[in-house]
Design a protein around this motif. Structure first.
Motif, short mmCIF file in Angstrom:
data_model
loop_
_atom_site.label_atom_id
_atom_site.label_comp_id
_atom_site.label_asym_id
_atom_site.label_seq_id
_atom_site.Cartn_x
_atom_site.Cartn_y
_atom_site.Cartn_z
N THR A 12 0.73 -1.19 0.01
CA THR A 12 0.06 -0.06 -0.02
C THR A 12 1.02 1.23 -0.09
O THR A 12 1.83 1.47 0.62
CB THR A 12 -0.90 -0.18 1.30
OG1 THR A 12 -1.63 -1.24 1.34
CG2 THR A 12 -1.85 1.20 1.21
N MET A 13 0.50 2.42 -0.92
CA MET A 13 1.40 3.57 -0.95
C MET A 13 0.33 4.55 -1.03
O MET A 13 -0.82 4.35 -1.25
CB MET A 13 2.36 3.56 -2.25
CG MET A 13 1.37 3.46 -3.33
SD MET A 13 2.36 3.74 -4.98
CE MET A 13 2.56 5.47 -4.88
N PRO A 14 0.77 5.92 -0.37
CA PRO A 14 0.15 7.16 -0.52
C PRO A 14 -0.61 7.27 -1.97
O PRO A 14 0.47 7.21 -2.60
CB PRO A 14 0.72 8.07 0.36
CG PRO A 14 1.72 7.25 1.09
CD PRO A 14 1.87 5.97 0.37
N ALA A 15 -1.75 7.70 -2.19
CA ALA A 15 -1.98 8.18 -3.71
C ALA A 15 -1.34 9.35 -4.05
O ALA A 15 -0.85 9.57 -5.06
CB ALA A 15 -3.49 8.27 -3.88
N LEU A 16 -1.17 10.46 -2.84
CA LEU A 16 -0.55 11.63 -3.43
C LEU A 16 0.70 11.63 -2.59
O LEU A 16 0.79 11.39 -1.63
CB LEU A 16 -1.26 12.75 -2.86
CG LEU A 16 -1.09 14.23 -3.12
CD1 LEU A 16 -1.08 14.52 -4.60
CD2 LEU A 16 -1.95 15.13 -2.09
N GLY A 17 1.70 12.14 -3.42
CA GLY A 17 3.07 12.16 -3.00
C GLY A 17 3.78 13.92 -3.21
O GLY A 17 3.20 14.63 -3.95
N TYR A 18 5.06 13.72 -2.82
CA TYR A 18 5.61 15.12 -2.89
C TYR A 18 6.84 14.72 -3.80
O TYR A 18 7.64 13.98 -3.38
CB TYR A 18 5.99 15.46 -1.68
CG TYR A 18 6.86 17.14 -1.64
CD1 TYR A 18 6.15 18.21 -2.10
CD2 TYR A 18 8.23 16.94 -1.37
CE1 TYR A 18 7.11 19.21 -2.38
CE2 TYR A 18 8.99 18.20 -1.42
CZ TYR A 18 8.46 19.25 -1.97
OH TYR A 18 9.26 20.41 -1.94
N GLY A 19 6.87 15.65 -5.06
CA GLY A 19 8.22 15.34 -5.76
C GLY A 19 9.28 16.38 -5.69
O GLY A 19 8.83 17.53 -5.25
N VAL A 20 10.45 16.04 -5.88
CA VAL A 20 11.43 16.98 -5.72
C VAL A 20 12.38 17.07 -6.90
O VAL A 20 13.51 17.68 -6.78
CB VAL A 20 12.56 16.50 -4.75
CG1 VAL A 20 11.99 16.71 -3.20
CG2 VAL A 20 13.30 15.12 -4.92
N TYR A 21 11.74 16.93 -8.15
CA TYR A 21 12.35 17.27 -9.57
C TYR A 21 12.92 18.83 -9.63
O TYR A 21 12.12 19.61 -9.43
CB TYR A 21 11.47 16.76 -10.62
CG TYR A 21 12.01 17.20 -12.00
CD1 TYR A 21 13.38 16.70 -12.31
CD2 TYR A 21 11.37 17.97 -12.88
CE1 TYR A 21 13.79 17.06 -13.68
CE2 TYR A 21 11.85 18.25 -14.16
CZ TYR A 21 13.24 17.83 -14.66
OH TYR A 21 13.51 18.19 -15.72
N GLN A 22 14.18 19.09 -9.93
CA GLN A 22 14.54 20.40 -10.04
C GLN A 22 14.58 21.21 -8.89
O GLN A 22 14.79 22.40 -8.98
CB GLN A 22 13.65 21.17 -11.04
CG GLN A 22 13.78 20.53 -12.57
CD GLN A 22 13.23 21.53 -13.61
OE1 GLN A 22 12.16 21.95 -13.30
NE2 GLN A 22 13.73 21.54 -14.82
#
Length: 292
Positions: A12-22
């Protein structure tokens, strides 16, 4: 309240995540720390972003138990090959300061050297079998790339992370993913690529999205993220501004109507914002991932 998705191996994983591209390396720790305070528990990074160390610093300073977090990173094409990819895992986990990854992804299909891609994926299968990663996946794989990979490997990818936003929703890619039980995870989920590349019109200024946002007392970004979630996708929006990070997480208290979802679906132009995955080669992108 958050929402979760179950991958094809039961994780199971959270549907909404936080990305750090750039996200600049020297700003990453503070940005991820803000995201974790706000409530994000899925963090997406990559060896090629050169900011895994900052993500690790935020994890350590958060006070959160490791079991509360879902950490995913990606192997860059310069580290493809069986032994090379095993070493890439060691580099990433050392920088992140963790022993086990929740999800490890191949960053590009690299069709012009697909033999190396297959060997890299077989290394991911080994890491999965040994329990050093909980799930494995791919990124930017088109249906033909995914089909070719499945013919030569054993474990079906849990995730395919691809460009998906209202102006480029890649329905054929999503359908191919779904046919194999692969979750679609959207990068550039609010269409940041559409204004970053100067295409002349931003999804944030779209009249259809704006009208739906007014109807719900939400922002266009929140409407787009809600669209992803209700369509069963994972999404990993990125911002370094705390108020935007918080805004992007405030999407669990409203529902879009079916007609609204369909109106957003119809905005697809079929025009890719990012690079064509077929063009990503080590000759063009010579980035070598450092050891530390």
């Amino acid at each position: 309240m958050t929402e979760t998705l179950t991958l094809n191996n039961g994780i199971t994983m959270p549907a909404l995540g936080y990305g750090v591209y750039q996200t600049p390396p020297d700003e990453t720790a503070a940005a991820v720390a803000s995201a974790l305070r706000i409530g994000y528990r899925l963090i997406d990074t990559a060896g090629a972003y050169l900011n895994e160390r900052g993500v690790g610093e935020a994890i350590r300073s958060s006070g959160l138990d490791r079991s509360e977090l879902f950490i995913e990173t990606k192997v860059w094409i310069s580290d493809y090959g069986y032994d090379e990819t095993l070493h890439a895992f060691e580099k990433s986990t050392r920088k992140l300061g963790i022993d086990q990854l929740d999800l490890l992804i191949l960053h590009q299909p690299m069709p012009k050297r697909f033999d190396a891609t297959v060997q890299a994926y077989r290394a991911l299968e080994t890491l999965l079998a040994e329990g050093r990663v909980r799930a494995i996946g791919v990124s930017n794989f088109m249906p033909d790339h995914l089909a070719a990979l499945l013919e030569q490997t054993t474990v079906v990818p849990a995730v395919n992370q691809v460009e998906v936003h209202p102006y480029f929703s890649q329905p054929e890619v999503q359908a191919a993913n779904a046919s194999h039980g692969v979750l679609t995870q959207a990068w550039s989920p609010i269409g940041g690529i559409t204004f970053y590349r100067g295409t002349g019109h931003s999804t944030l200024d779209d009249d259809v999205i704006g009208g739906i946002a007014v109807n719900h007392g939400k922002t266009p970004a929140q409407v787009m993220l809600r669209w992803h979630l209700q369509r069963g996708r994972s999404a990993i929006p990125k911002s370094v501004h705390e108020h935007r990070i918080a805004e992007n997480f405030d999407v669990f208290d409203f529902e879009l109507a079916g007609a609204e979802l369909e109106a957003i679906d119809r905005l697809d132009t079929g025009v890719r914002g990012g690079p064509d995955p077929a063009d990503i080669t080590t000759d063009v992108f010579k980035l070598a991932i450092p050891e530390e």
